[in-house]
Design a protein around this motif. Structure first.
Motif, short mmCIF file in Angstrom:
data_model
loop_
_atom_site.label_atom_id
_atom_site.label_comp_id
_atom_site.label_asym_id
_atom_site.label_seq_id
_atom_site.Cartn_x
_atom_site.Cartn_y
_atom_site.Cartn_z
N GLY A 3 -11.62 -23.06 -4.08
CA GLY A 3 -10.31 -23.20 -4.71
C GLY A 3 -9.29 -22.31 -4.02
O GLY A 3 -9.59 -21.17 -3.65
N PHE A 4 -8.08 -22.84 -3.84
CA PHE A 4 -7.04 -22.08 -3.15
C PHE A 4 -5.84 -21.87 -4.06
O PHE A 4 -5.27 -22.83 -4.58
CB PHE A 4 -6.59 -22.81 -1.87
CG PHE A 4 -5.58 -22.03 -1.07
CD1 PHE A 4 -5.97 -20.94 -0.31
CD2 PHE A 4 -4.24 -22.38 -1.09
CE1 PHE A 4 -5.05 -20.20 0.41
CE2 PHE A 4 -3.29 -21.65 -0.37
CZ PHE A 4 -3.71 -20.56 0.38
N GLY A 5 -5.46 -20.60 -4.24
CA GLY A 5 -4.33 -20.28 -5.11
C GLY A 5 -3.24 -19.50 -4.42
O GLY A 5 -2.50 -18.76 -5.07
N GLY A 6 -3.10 -19.67 -3.11
CA GLY A 6 -2.11 -18.93 -2.35
C GLY A 6 -0.68 -19.36 -2.58
O GLY A 6 0.26 -18.59 -2.33
N ASN A 7 -0.49 -20.59 -3.05
CA ASN A 7 0.85 -21.10 -3.31
C ASN A 7 1.11 -21.33 -4.79
O ASN A 7 2.19 -21.06 -5.29
CB ASN A 7 1.08 -22.40 -2.54
CG ASN A 7 1.09 -22.17 -1.04
OD1 ASN A 7 1.85 -21.35 -0.53
ND2 ASN A 7 0.23 -22.89 -0.31
N VAL A 8 0.12 -21.85 -5.48
CA VAL A 8 0.21 -22.08 -6.92
C VAL A 8 -1.18 -21.95 -7.51
O VAL A 8 -2.16 -22.38 -6.90
CB VAL A 8 0.83 -23.47 -7.23
CG1 VAL A 8 -0.03 -24.59 -6.64
CG2 VAL A 8 1.00 -23.68 -8.73
N VAL A 9 -1.26 -21.33 -8.68
CA VAL A 9 -2.55 -21.17 -9.36
C VAL A 9 -2.65 -22.21 -10.48
O VAL A 9 -1.83 -22.23 -11.39
CB VAL A 9 -2.71 -19.76 -9.94
CG1 VAL A 9 -4.00 -19.66 -10.75
CG2 VAL A 9 -2.69 -18.71 -8.83
N ARG A 10 -3.65 -23.08 -10.36
CA ARG A 10 -3.91 -24.06 -11.41
C ARG A 10 -5.13 -23.54 -12.17
O ARG A 10 -6.23 -23.47 -11.63
CB ARG A 10 -4.13 -25.44 -10.82
CG ARG A 10 -2.99 -25.83 -9.85
CD ARG A 10 -2.89 -27.29 -9.61
NE ARG A 10 -2.01 -27.57 -8.48
CZ ARG A 10 -0.68 -27.68 -8.55
NH1 ARG A 10 -0.07 -27.52 -9.71
NH2 ARG A 10 0.03 -27.94 -7.46
N GLN A 11 -4.92 -23.17 -13.43
CA GLN A 11 -5.92 -22.42 -14.18
C GLN A 11 -7.26 -23.14 -14.26
O GLN A 11 -8.32 -22.53 -14.16
CB GLN A 11 -5.40 -22.10 -15.59
CG GLN A 11 -6.13 -20.96 -16.27
CD GLN A 11 -6.05 -19.66 -15.51
OE1 GLN A 11 -5.04 -19.35 -14.88
NE2 GLN A 11 -7.13 -18.89 -15.53
N GLN A 12 -7.21 -24.46 -14.46
CA GLN A 12 -8.46 -25.22 -14.56
C GLN A 12 -9.29 -25.09 -13.29
O GLN A 12 -10.50 -24.93 -13.33
CB GLN A 12 -8.15 -26.71 -14.82
CG GLN A 12 -9.38 -27.59 -14.84
CD GLN A 12 -9.05 -29.07 -14.69
OE1 GLN A 12 -8.01 -29.43 -14.14
NE2 GLN A 12 -9.92 -29.94 -15.16
N VAL A 13 -8.61 -25.15 -12.15
CA VAL A 13 -9.30 -25.05 -10.87
C VAL A 13 -9.84 -23.65 -10.66
O VAL A 13 -10.99 -23.46 -10.22
CB VAL A 13 -8.36 -25.45 -9.71
CG1 VAL A 13 -9.03 -25.26 -8.36
CG2 VAL A 13 -7.90 -26.90 -9.88
N LYS A 14 -9.04 -22.65 -10.99
CA LYS A 14 -9.49 -21.26 -10.84
C LYS A 14 -10.73 -20.99 -11.66
O LYS A 14 -11.69 -20.36 -11.19
CB LYS A 14 -8.36 -20.31 -11.25
CG LYS A 14 -8.70 -18.84 -11.07
CD LYS A 14 -7.53 -17.95 -11.42
CE LYS A 14 -7.88 -16.48 -11.20
NZ LYS A 14 -6.74 -15.58 -11.51
N GLU A 15 -10.74 -21.48 -12.89
CA GLU A 15 -11.86 -21.21 -13.79
C GLU A 15 -13.15 -21.91 -13.35
O GLU A 15 -14.25 -21.40 -13.58
CB GLU A 15 -11.51 -21.66 -15.21
CG GLU A 15 -10.44 -20.80 -15.87
CD GLU A 15 -9.97 -21.36 -17.19
OE1 GLU A 15 -10.46 -22.46 -17.58
OE2 GLU A 15 -9.12 -20.72 -17.85
N LYS A 16 -13.01 -23.05 -12.70
CA LYS A 16 -14.20 -23.84 -12.35
C LYS A 16 -14.66 -23.64 -10.91
O LYS A 16 -15.67 -24.23 -10.50
CB LYS A 16 -13.93 -25.32 -12.61
CG LYS A 16 -13.77 -25.65 -14.09
CD LYS A 16 -13.61 -27.14 -14.32
CE LYS A 16 -13.50 -27.46 -15.80
NZ LYS A 16 -13.36 -28.92 -16.05
#
Length: 239
Positions: A208-221
């Motif tokens: 998962g990549f959160g360098g531009n925007v963090v999508r919580q569902q993706v971060k959690e999974k």
């Protein structure tokens, strides 16, 4: 979100964080999402702003990336609002070219130096993604994205619904096809959205990549979630 390591005949095991990193280090192919991953913005949102309908389309993009509506539904609805002409698309690319995320060129160059095949698998538009691929020296035949259609006079005529990337689970279909075609054993999918997450499996690992925007569902999974491409470069340096 769990993916799988390739095993000898007899079964499969769930991956852990350390195994995900190992798959990445020995990957023979890496697939990147484009919007909000390789580039800083969402291409369809930028196109909508350029065409004067930014707010309405941004909300639909948020729902699509969060997984609350099907991707094809969101794509159809957003494009029906934008109704961009060929001229508008070309002018967008000329006047506001996609901005690469910091560190992506170094990462792609390093993967290429290690003979790892790099693919762009995007729900965005091929005309924009090809521009990005050229900047990163990625062959255009390694680009899988949606195609806009225009009438002979340049007006919007819809999109090619036969492209796998126009549907939910489309990225997984592309990865399965690439595995079958090339015999890849360790494929990694990297991206920020729900459509990237659901591509594993068939991808052997998801980052998962959160360098531009963090999508919580993706971060959690995500077993492995990073906020810069520098983290991935450091992992490759361990080889």
């Amino acid at each position: 979100m769990c993916c799988y390591l390739p095993l000898p005949p007899g079964g499969r095991i769930m991956t852990t964080l350390s195994q995900t990193k190992e798959i990445f280090r020995r990957a023979d192919a890496v697939c990147f999402d484009v919007d909000s991953t390789i580039i800083r913005e969402e291409g369809i949102d930028e196109l909508a702003k350029f065409c004067g309908v930014g707010d309405a389309v941004t909300e639909m993009t948020r729902k699509a990336m969060g997984g609350s509506v099907t991707f094809k539904t969101a794509l159809t609805e957003r494009l029906s609002i934008i109704r961009c002409s060929r001229e508008q698309v070309n002018k967008l690319i000329t006047d506001h070219p996609p901005q690469l995320t910091t560190g992506i060129k170094e990462l792609v160059d390093t993967l290429h130096q290690r003979s790892v095949k790099v693919f762009l698998v995007s729900g965005g538009f091929r005309c924009i993604v090809e521009h990005v691929a050229t900047q990163l020296s990625i062959p255009l035949q390694h680009v899988y994205a949606n195609r806009l259609k225009f009438y002979f006079n340049g007006e919007y005529a819809g999109f090619d619904e036969t492209q796998p990337t126009s549907e939910s689970n489309g990225k997984g279909k592309v990865i399965s096809m690439l595995k079958e075609k090339h015999g890849f054993k360790n494929m990694v999918m990297i991206g920020d959205g729900a459509t990237d997450l659901e591509a594993c499996p068939p991808a052997n690992a998801f980052i998962g990549f959160g360098g531009n925007v963090v999508r919580q569902q993706v971060k959690e999974k995500s077993l492995w979630y990073v906020t810069s491409f520098g983290e991935l470069l450091k992992e490759l340096e361990k080889i």
